[in-house]
Scaffold this motif. Structure first.
Motif, PDB file in Angstrom:
ATOM      1  N   ILE A   1     -21.252  55.127   8.310  1.00  0.00           N
ATOM      2  CA  ILE A   1     -20.271  54.416   7.668  1.00  0.00           C
ATOM      3  C   ILE A   1     -20.941  52.939   7.691  1.00  0.00           C
ATOM      4  O   ILE A   1     -21.418  52.552   8.703  1.00  0.00           O
ATOM      5  CB  ILE A   1     -18.959  54.847   7.875  1.00  0.00           C
ATOM      6  N   PRO A   2     -20.357  52.054   6.699  1.00  0.00           N
ATOM      7  CA  PRO A   2     -20.577  50.427   7.034  1.00  0.00           C
ATOM      8  C   PRO A   2     -19.968  49.698   7.737  1.00  0.00           C
ATOM      9  O   PRO A   2     -18.552  50.189   7.768  1.00  0.00           O
ATOM     10  CB  PRO A   2     -20.774  50.120   5.480  1.00  0.00           C
TER      11      PRO A   2
ATOM     12  N   LEU B   1     -16.369  51.700  -2.201  1.00  0.00           N
ATOM     13  CA  LEU B   1     -16.416  52.677  -0.952  1.00  0.00           C
ATOM     14  C   LEU B   1     -15.169  53.721  -0.844  1.00  0.00           C
ATOM     15  O   LEU B   1     -15.498  54.963  -0.417  1.00  0.00           O
ATOM     16  CB  LEU B   1     -16.319  52.122   0.509  1.00  0.00           C
TER      17      LEU B   1
ATOM     18  N   ALA C   1     -15.125  53.117   6.247  1.00  0.00           N
ATOM     19  CA  ALA C   1     -15.656  51.773   6.938  1.00  0.00           C
ATOM     20  C   ALA C   1     -15.149  51.145   7.921  1.00  0.00           C
ATOM     21  O   ALA C   1     -13.802  51.696   8.353  1.00  0.00           O
ATOM     22  CB  ALA C   1     -15.547  50.415   5.753  1.00  0.00           C
TER      23      ALA C   1
ATOM     24  N   ILE D   1      -9.893  53.399   6.304  1.00  0.00           N
ATOM     25  CA  ILE D   1     -11.020  52.429   7.261  1.00  0.00           C
ATOM     26  C   ILE D   1     -10.174  52.336   8.425  1.00  0.00           C
ATOM     27  O   ILE D   1      -8.932  52.406   8.934  1.00  0.00           O
ATOM     28  CB  ILE D   1     -10.757  51.027   6.533  1.00  0.00           C
TER      29      ILE D   1
ATOM     30  N   ILE E   1     -18.016  46.236   8.009  1.00  0.00           N
ATOM     31  CA  ILE E   1     -17.732  45.002   7.004  1.00  0.00           C
ATOM     32  C   ILE E   1     -17.095  43.997   8.128  1.00  0.00           C
ATOM     33  O   ILE E   1     -16.201  44.323   8.846  1.00  0.00           O
ATOM     34  CB  ILE E   1     -16.552  45.399   6.186  1.00  0.00           C
TER      35      ILE E   1
END
Length: 430
Positions: A180-181, A99, A152, A106, A183
Protein backbone atom coordinates in the motif's frame (compact mmCIF):
# COMPACT_ATOMS: atom_id res chain seq x y z
CA UNK A 1 14.98 26.16 -18.46
CA UNK A 2 15.72 22.46 -18.12
CA UNK A 3 14.79 21.26 -14.62
CA UNK A 4 17.75 18.89 -14.57
CA UNK A 5 19.70 17.51 -11.63
CA UNK A 6 22.37 20.20 -11.99
CA UNK A 7 20.06 22.89 -10.63
CA UNK A 8 19.91 23.53 -6.90
CA UNK A 9 16.84 24.09 -4.75
CA UNK A 10 17.23 27.88 -4.71
CA UNK A 11 17.23 27.96 -8.52
CA UNK A 12 14.34 25.54 -8.95
CA UNK A 13 12.09 27.37 -6.48
CA UNK A 14 12.24 30.38 -8.82
CA UNK A 15 12.41 28.80 -12.27
CA UNK A 16 10.88 25.30 -12.25
CA UNK A 17 7.82 25.08 -14.47
CA UNK A 18 8.00 28.72 -15.57
CA UNK A 19 8.93 30.06 -18.98
CA UNK A 20 8.51 33.51 -20.54
CA UNK A 21 4.99 33.94 -21.87
CA UNK A 22 5.17 33.04 -25.58
CA UNK A 23 2.64 35.67 -26.60
CA UNK A 24 4.00 38.69 -24.72
CA UNK A 25 7.41 37.74 -23.32
CA UNK A 26 6.15 38.40 -19.77
CA UNK A 27 8.75 37.03 -17.35
CA UNK A 28 6.46 36.49 -14.36
CA UNK A 29 3.85 33.78 -14.84
CA UNK A 30 0.62 35.51 -15.90
CA UNK A 31 -2.69 34.96 -14.15
CA UNK A 32 -4.72 33.19 -16.80
CA UNK A 33 -8.11 34.39 -15.58
CA UNK A 34 -10.21 32.35 -17.98
CA UNK A 35 -12.70 29.54 -17.64
CA UNK A 36 -12.27 27.94 -21.08
CA UNK A 37 -9.84 27.57 -23.97
CA UNK A 38 -10.47 27.65 -27.74
CA UNK A 39 -9.84 24.34 -29.51
CA UNK A 40 -7.94 24.33 -32.80
CA UNK A 41 -10.67 22.24 -34.39
CA UNK A 42 -13.12 19.43 -33.63
CA UNK A 43 -10.43 16.74 -33.79
CA UNK A 44 -8.30 18.64 -31.29
CA UNK A 45 -11.23 18.89 -28.89
CA UNK A 46 -11.99 15.18 -29.21
CA UNK A 47 -8.36 14.25 -28.56
CA UNK A 48 -8.29 16.34 -25.40
CA UNK A 49 -11.52 14.86 -24.06
CA UNK A 50 -10.29 11.33 -24.86
CA UNK A 51 -7.03 11.98 -22.92
CA UNK A 52 -5.12 11.34 -26.13
CA UNK A 53 -3.51 14.78 -26.02
CA UNK A 54 -2.48 16.99 -23.11
CA UNK A 55 -3.85 20.53 -23.12
CA UNK A 56 -6.35 22.94 -21.66
CA UNK A 57 -10.09 22.35 -21.79
CA UNK A 58 -11.78 24.06 -18.86
CA UNK A 59 -10.29 25.63 -15.75
CA UNK A 60 -12.00 23.23 -13.38
CA UNK A 61 -9.55 20.68 -14.79
CA UNK A 62 -6.46 22.55 -15.93
CA UNK A 63 -5.24 26.14 -16.06
CA UNK A 64 -1.86 27.46 -17.29
CA UNK A 65 -1.09 29.38 -14.07
CA UNK A 66 -1.99 26.41 -11.90
CA UNK A 67 0.00 24.11 -14.22
CA UNK A 68 3.19 26.09 -13.53
CA UNK A 69 2.62 25.75 -9.79
CA UNK A 70 2.00 22.02 -10.13
CA UNK A 71 5.24 21.52 -12.03
CA UNK A 72 7.20 23.62 -9.56
CA UNK A 73 5.98 21.79 -6.47
CA UNK A 74 6.46 18.40 -8.14
CA UNK A 75 10.03 19.36 -9.07
CA UNK A 76 10.89 20.57 -5.58
CA UNK A 77 9.44 17.39 -4.05
CA UNK A 78 11.11 15.08 -6.56
CA UNK A 79 7.82 13.78 -7.95
CA UNK A 80 6.72 13.09 -11.52
CA UNK A 81 3.55 15.17 -11.34
CA UNK A 82 1.24 17.11 -9.06
CA UNK A 83 -2.35 18.25 -8.86
CA UNK A 84 -3.30 21.48 -7.10
CA UNK A 85 -6.69 22.02 -5.52
CA UNK A 86 -8.62 24.43 -3.34
CA UNK A 87 -7.21 23.65 0.14
CA UNK A 88 -5.11 21.25 2.15
CA UNK A 89 -8.25 19.41 3.24
CA UNK A 90 -9.25 19.07 -0.41
CA UNK A 91 -5.79 17.66 -1.15
CA UNK A 92 -6.29 14.93 1.45
CA UNK A 93 -9.57 13.82 -0.14
CA UNK A 94 -7.97 14.07 -3.59
CA UNK A 95 -5.13 11.82 -2.41
CA UNK A 96 -7.51 9.19 -1.06
CA UNK A 97 -10.14 9.34 -3.79
CA UNK A 98 -8.43 7.08 -6.39
CA UNK A 99 -7.43 4.57 -3.69
CA UNK A 100 -10.57 4.08 -1.65
CA UNK A 101 -13.97 2.47 -1.96
CA UNK A 102 -16.80 1.56 0.44
CA UNK A 103 -15.42 -0.62 3.21
CA UNK A 104 -11.82 0.48 2.72
CA UNK A 105 -9.72 2.04 5.47
CA UNK A 106 -6.48 3.91 6.09
CA UNK A 107 -4.05 3.72 8.99
CA UNK A 108 -3.36 7.25 10.23
CA UNK A 109 -1.02 8.77 12.76
CA UNK A 110 -2.51 10.02 16.02
CA UNK A 111 -0.28 13.09 15.64
CA UNK A 112 -2.22 15.03 13.04
CA UNK A 113 -3.83 18.44 12.69
CA UNK A 114 -7.16 18.40 14.53
CA UNK A 115 -9.14 19.12 11.38
CA UNK A 116 -7.53 16.13 9.71
CA UNK A 117 -8.44 13.90 12.65
CA UNK A 118 -12.03 15.07 12.34
CA UNK A 119 -12.04 14.57 8.57
CA UNK A 120 -10.66 11.04 8.92
CA UNK A 121 -12.65 9.98 11.99
CA UNK A 122 -16.00 11.50 11.03
CA UNK A 123 -16.43 12.92 7.53
CA UNK A 124 -14.95 10.12 5.43
CA UNK A 125 -17.41 7.70 7.01
CA UNK A 126 -20.01 9.26 4.70
CA UNK A 127 -18.06 7.76 1.79
CA UNK A 128 -18.00 4.36 3.47
CA UNK A 129 -14.31 4.81 4.35
CA UNK A 130 -12.74 4.60 7.80
CA UNK A 131 -9.47 5.33 9.60
CA UNK A 132 -7.57 3.56 12.37
CA UNK A 133 -5.38 5.91 14.41
CA UNK A 134 -2.08 4.63 15.82
CA UNK A 135 1.16 6.00 17.22
CA UNK A 136 3.37 5.80 14.14
CA UNK A 137 6.48 5.55 16.33
CA UNK A 138 5.14 2.09 17.30
CA UNK A 139 5.75 0.18 14.08
CA UNK A 140 4.22 -3.00 15.48
CA UNK A 141 1.00 -1.08 16.14
CA UNK A 142 1.06 0.21 12.56
CA UNK A 143 1.54 -3.30 11.19
CA UNK A 144 -1.19 -4.64 13.47
CA UNK A 145 -3.69 -2.04 12.27
CA UNK A 146 -3.29 -2.99 8.59
CA UNK A 147 -5.84 -5.45 7.24
CA UNK A 148 -6.99 -6.66 3.82
CA UNK A 149 -9.08 -3.50 3.35
CA UNK A 150 -6.32 -1.01 4.20
CA UNK A 151 -5.40 1.17 1.25
CA UNK A 152 -2.83 3.63 2.66
CA UNK A 153 -0.82 4.82 5.64
CA UNK A 154 -1.08 8.56 6.37
CA UNK A 155 1.25 10.72 8.47
CA UNK A 156 2.70 14.22 8.73
CA UNK A 157 6.44 14.74 8.28
CA UNK A 158 6.53 17.38 11.03
CA UNK A 159 3.30 16.95 12.93
CA UNK A 160 0.91 19.75 13.76
CA UNK A 161 0.67 20.97 16.50
CA UNK A 162 3.57 19.50 18.45
CA UNK A 163 6.28 19.60 15.81
CA UNK A 164 7.04 15.88 16.21
CA UNK A 165 9.21 14.52 13.41
CA UNK A 166 8.28 11.26 11.70
CA UNK A 167 10.59 8.43 10.66
CA UNK A 168 9.24 8.32 7.11
CA UNK A 169 11.61 5.58 5.93
CA UNK A 170 10.44 3.19 8.65
CA UNK A 171 6.78 3.78 7.78
CA UNK A 172 7.50 3.42 4.07
CA UNK A 173 9.03 0.00 4.70
CA UNK A 174 5.86 -1.07 6.51
CA UNK A 175 3.70 0.26 3.68
CA UNK A 176 5.84 -1.46 1.04
CA UNK A 177 5.56 -4.79 2.84
CA UNK A 178 1.77 -4.41 2.89
CA UNK A 179 1.57 -3.38 -0.77
CA UNK A 180 0.00 0.00 0.00
CA UNK A 181 1.18 3.60 -0.49
CA UNK A 182 2.50 5.86 2.22
CA UNK A 183 0.95 9.35 2.07
CA UNK A 184 2.93 12.08 3.83
CA UNK A 185 1.58 15.54 4.62
CA UNK A 186 4.69 17.69 4.16
CA UNK A 187 3.04 21.04 4.94
CA UNK A 188 5.05 21.89 8.05
CA UNK A 189 8.43 20.77 6.71
CA UNK A 190 8.13 21.85 3.06
CA UNK A 191 10.46 20.22 0.51
CA UNK A 192 13.24 22.50 1.74
CA UNK A 193 13.50 20.63 5.05
CA UNK A 194 12.25 17.21 3.97
CA UNK A 195 11.55 15.40 0.69
CA UNK A 196 9.39 12.43 1.73
CA UNK A 197 9.63 10.73 -1.67
CA UNK A 198 13.37 10.29 -1.12
CA UNK A 199 12.49 8.40 2.08
CA UNK A 200 9.97 6.11 0.39
CA UNK A 201 6.69 8.01 0.36
CA UNK A 202 4.38 7.28 -2.58
CA UNK A 203 2.30 10.45 -2.37
CA UNK A 204 2.90 13.83 -0.72
CA UNK A 205 0.19 16.32 0.21
CA UNK A 206 0.44 19.99 1.08
CA UNK A 207 -1.68 22.74 2.38
CA UNK A 208 -0.08 25.34 0.12
CA UNK A 209 -1.87 27.90 2.30
CA UNK A 210 0.96 27.61 4.79
CA UNK A 211 4.73 27.82 4.25
CA UNK A 212 4.69 27.44 0.47
CA UNK A 213 2.68 30.64 0.06
CA UNK A 214 4.06 32.07 3.29
CA UNK A 215 2.01 35.26 3.49
CA UNK A 216 -1.45 34.23 4.70
CA UNK A 217 -3.29 35.45 1.62
CA UNK A 218 -4.82 32.44 -0.16
CA UNK A 219 -5.84 28.85 0.52
CA UNK A 220 -4.72 25.93 -1.59
CA UNK A 221 -3.64 22.31 -1.60
CA UNK A 222 -1.48 19.99 -3.65
CA UNK A 223 -0.97 16.24 -4.14
CA UNK A 224 2.43 15.18 -5.47
CA UNK A 225 2.80 11.80 -7.18
CA UNK A 226 6.14 10.01 -6.78
CA UNK A 227 5.41 7.89 -9.86
CA UNK A 228 7.02 4.93 -8.09
CA UNK A 229 4.04 2.94 -6.82
CA UNK A 230 2.89 -0.06 -8.86
CA UNK A 231 -0.89 0.39 -8.95
CA UNK A 232 -1.32 -2.84 -10.93
CA UNK A 233 0.58 -5.11 -8.53
CA UNK A 234 -2.66 -6.17 -6.84
CA UNK A 235 -6.40 -5.74 -7.23
CA UNK A 236 -6.52 -3.19 -4.41
CA UNK A 237 -6.63 -0.11 -6.66
CA UNK A 238 -9.14 -0.79 -9.46
CA UNK A 239 -9.64 2.92 -10.21
CA UNK A 240 -6.06 3.02 -11.46
CA UNK A 241 -5.53 -0.53 -12.72
CA UNK A 242 -8.90 -1.52 -14.18
CA UNK A 243 -10.89 -0.16 -17.16
CA UNK A 244 -12.52 3.24 -16.60
CA UNK A 245 -15.99 3.24 -18.16
CA UNK A 246 -16.09 7.04 -18.44
CA UNK A 247 -13.13 6.87 -20.85
CA UNK A 248 -14.18 3.87 -22.98
CA UNK A 249 -12.34 1.30 -20.90
CA UNK A 250 -9.02 3.16 -20.62
CA UNK A 251 -6.74 1.77 -17.89
CA UNK A 252 -4.92 4.66 -16.23
CA UNK A 253 -1.86 2.76 -15.03
CA UNK A 254 -1.46 0.82 -18.25
CA UNK A 255 -1.88 3.98 -20.35
CA UNK A 256 -0.03 6.63 -18.33
CA UNK A 257 2.47 4.56 -16.36
CA UNK A 258 4.21 6.61 -13.63
CA UNK A 259 1.76 9.49 -14.21
CA UNK A 260 -1.36 7.33 -13.69
CA UNK A 261 -2.27 8.87 -10.35
CA UNK A 262 -1.75 12.42 -11.61
CA UNK A 263 -3.87 11.94 -14.72
CA UNK A 264 -6.62 10.20 -12.75
CA UNK A 265 -6.71 13.04 -10.21
CA UNK A 266 -7.27 15.57 -12.99
CA UNK A 267 -9.50 13.58 -15.34
CA UNK A 268 -11.67 12.04 -12.61
CA UNK A 269 -10.92 13.82 -9.33
CA UNK A 270 -11.08 17.45 -10.41
CA UNK A 271 -13.70 16.68 -13.04
CA UNK A 272 -16.15 15.18 -10.54
CA UNK A 273 -15.16 16.60 -7.14
CA UNK A 274 -14.50 20.08 -8.52
CA UNK A 275 -12.08 21.15 -5.75
CA UNK A 276 -10.23 23.46 -8.12
CA UNK A 277 -7.49 25.96 -7.28
CA UNK A 278 -8.14 29.36 -8.81
CA UNK A 279 -5.35 30.94 -10.90
CA UNK A 280 -4.92 33.97 -8.65
CA UNK A 281 -4.26 31.69 -5.67
CA UNK A 282 -1.71 29.80 -7.77
CA UNK A 283 -0.03 33.11 -8.67
CA UNK A 284 0.32 34.16 -5.01
CA UNK A 285 1.74 30.76 -4.12
CA UNK A 286 4.23 30.86 -6.98
CA UNK A 287 5.49 34.21 -5.71
CA UNK A 288 5.75 32.82 -2.19
CA UNK A 289 7.74 29.77 -3.25
CA UNK A 290 10.37 32.02 -4.85
CA UNK A 291 11.63 32.87 -1.33
CA UNK A 292 10.87 29.55 0.36
CA UNK A 293 14.43 28.58 1.26
CA UNK A 294 15.26 32.03 2.60
CA UNK A 295 12.15 32.09 4.76
CA UNK A 296 12.58 28.54 6.05
CA UNK A 297 16.15 29.29 7.14
CA UNK A 298 14.92 32.23 9.22
CA UNK A 299 11.89 30.32 10.51
CA UNK A 300 14.16 27.55 11.79
CA UNK A 301 16.76 29.93 13.22
CA UNK A 302 14.12 31.85 15.16
CA UNK A 303 12.33 28.71 16.33
CA UNK A 304 15.55 27.22 17.68
CA UNK A 305 16.34 30.35 19.68
CA UNK A 306 12.81 30.85 21.04
CA UNK A 307 12.31 27.18 21.95
CA UNK A 308 15.56 27.18 23.92
CA UNK A 309 14.51 30.33 25.76
CA UNK A 310 11.10 28.88 26.63
CA UNK A 311 12.61 25.60 27.83
CA UNK A 312 14.75 27.50 30.33
CA UNK A 313 11.78 29.55 31.67
CA UNK A 314 10.30 28.49 35.03
CA UNK A 315 6.80 29.49 33.89
CA UNK A 316 6.86 26.77 31.25
CA UNK A 317 6.34 23.06 31.94
CA UNK A 318 7.80 21.70 28.71
CA UNK A 319 8.54 22.53 25.07
CA UNK A 320 8.00 20.03 22.23
CA UNK A 321 10.41 21.47 19.65
CA UNK A 322 12.26 18.55 18.07
CA UNK A 323 15.29 20.71 17.36
CA UNK A 324 16.18 20.98 21.05
CA UNK A 325 19.02 18.73 22.27
CA UNK A 326 16.68 17.52 25.03
CA UNK A 327 14.05 16.30 22.56
CA UNK A 328 13.62 12.53 22.17
CA UNK A 329 13.57 13.25 18.44
CA UNK A 330 16.86 15.16 18.28
CA UNK A 331 18.79 12.26 16.70
CA UNK A 332 16.02 11.72 14.17
CA UNK A 333 16.21 15.39 13.24
CA UNK A 334 19.95 15.12 12.62
CA UNK A 335 19.48 12.04 10.44
CA UNK A 336 16.38 12.93 8.44
CA UNK A 337 15.86 16.70 8.78
CA UNK A 338 19.42 18.09 8.63
CA UNK A 339 18.33 21.63 7.72
CA UNK A 340 16.19 21.90 10.85
CA UNK A 341 13.05 20.78 12.64
CA UNK A 342 10.77 23.46 11.25
CA UNK A 343 9.16 26.32 13.14
CA UNK A 344 6.03 24.72 14.57
CA UNK A 345 5.89 23.49 18.15
CA UNK A 346 3.94 23.68 21.39
CA UNK A 347 4.72 24.53 24.97
CA UNK A 348 2.82 23.86 28.17
CA UNK A 349 2.04 26.82 30.39
CA UNK A 350 2.05 26.40 34.17
CA UNK A 351 -1.43 27.30 35.33
CA UNK A 352 -3.23 25.22 32.73
CA UNK A 353 -6.14 26.27 30.54
CA UNK A 354 -6.77 29.66 32.16
CA UNK A 355 -3.10 30.64 31.98
CA UNK A 356 -3.07 29.74 28.28
CA UNK A 357 -6.05 32.01 27.65
CA UNK A 358 -4.35 34.89 29.51
CA UNK A 359 -1.14 34.34 27.56
CA UNK A 360 -2.89 34.42 24.19
CA UNK A 361 -4.80 37.58 25.10
CA UNK A 362 -1.67 39.39 26.33
CA UNK A 363 0.54 38.90 23.29
CA UNK A 364 1.17 41.92 21.05
CA UNK A 365 3.41 40.77 18.16
CA UNK A 366 2.13 37.21 17.91
CA UNK A 367 -1.19 37.01 16.07
CA UNK A 368 -3.93 34.79 17.49
CA UNK A 369 -5.15 33.06 14.33
CA UNK A 370 -6.08 29.59 13.05
CA UNK A 371 -3.20 29.34 10.60
CA UNK A 372 0.48 28.46 10.49
CA UNK A 373 3.42 28.98 8.18
CA UNK A 374 2.98 32.73 7.84
CA UNK A 375 5.91 35.16 7.77
CA UNK A 376 4.28 36.54 10.92
CA UNK A 377 4.52 34.69 14.22
CA UNK A 378 1.25 33.06 15.20
CA UNK A 379 -0.20 31.46 18.31
CA UNK A 380 -3.29 29.43 19.07
CA UNK A 381 -4.70 27.47 21.99
CA UNK A 382 -5.46 24.26 20.13
CA UNK A 383 -7.71 22.66 22.76
CA UNK A 384 -10.24 25.49 22.51
CA UNK A 385 -9.98 26.00 18.74
CA UNK A 386 -8.42 23.75 16.08
CA UNK A 387 -8.71 20.59 18.22
CA UNK A 388 -11.91 21.57 20.03
CA UNK A 389 -14.01 18.89 18.30
CA UNK A 390 -11.76 16.11 19.60
CA UNK A 391 -12.22 14.17 22.82
CA UNK A 392 -9.82 14.92 25.71
CA UNK A 393 -8.05 11.65 24.93
CA UNK A 394 -7.66 12.58 21.27
CA UNK A 395 -6.41 16.04 22.23
CA UNK A 396 -3.72 14.56 24.46
CA UNK A 397 -2.72 12.01 21.81
CA UNK A 398 -2.38 14.82 19.26
CA UNK A 399 -0.28 16.90 21.66
CA UNK A 400 -3.01 19.52 22.12
CA UNK A 401 -3.91 19.25 25.79
CA UNK A 402 -5.68 22.08 27.67
CA UNK A 403 -2.42 23.46 29.10
CA UNK A 404 -0.72 23.68 25.70
CA UNK A 405 -0.39 26.50 23.16
CA UNK A 406 0.94 26.15 19.63
CA UNK A 407 3.47 28.55 18.15
CA UNK A 408 4.24 29.09 14.48
CA UNK A 409 7.43 31.11 14.58
CA UNK A 410 7.75 33.77 11.89
CA UNK A 411 10.67 35.66 10.43
CA UNK A 412 10.62 38.75 12.66
CA UNK A 413 13.45 39.70 15.02
CA UNK A 414 13.75 36.78 17.46
CA UNK A 415 14.56 39.08 20.40
CA UNK A 416 11.33 41.00 19.84
CA UNK A 417 9.38 37.73 19.84
CA UNK A 418 11.04 36.62 23.07
CA UNK A 419 10.23 39.95 24.71
CA UNK A 420 6.60 39.58 23.66
CA UNK A 421 6.38 36.07 25.10
CA UNK A 422 8.11 37.24 28.28
CA UNK A 423 5.61 39.99 29.03
CA UNK A 424 2.66 37.73 28.15
CA UNK A 425 3.92 34.93 30.42
CA UNK A 426 4.28 37.48 33.20
CA UNK A 427 0.59 38.36 32.85
CA UNK A 428 -0.44 34.73 32.51
CA UNK A 429 1.33 33.75 35.72
CA UNK A 430 0.38 36.82 37.75
Amino acid sequence: MSDGPTHGFDTLQIHAGARPDPATGARQTPIYQTTAYVFRDADHAAALFNLQEVGFIYSRLTNPTVAVLQERIATLEGGVGAVCCSSGHAAQIMALFPLMGPGCNIVASTRLYGGTVTQFSQTIKRFGWSATFVDTDDLDAVKGAIDENTRAIFCESIANPGGYVTDIRALADVADAAGIPLIVDNTSATPYLCRPIEHGASLVVHSTTKYLTGNGTVTGGCVVDSGKFDWSASDKFPSLSQPETAYHGLKFHETFGPLAFTFHSIAIGLRDLGMTMNPQAAHYTLMGIETLSLRMERHVENAQKIAAWLEADDRVDYVTYAGLPSSPYSERVKAHYPKGAGALFTFAVKGGYEACVKLVNALEIFSHVANLGDARSLIIHSASTTHRQLSPEQQEAAGAGPNVVRLSIGIEDANDLIADLDQALAQASA
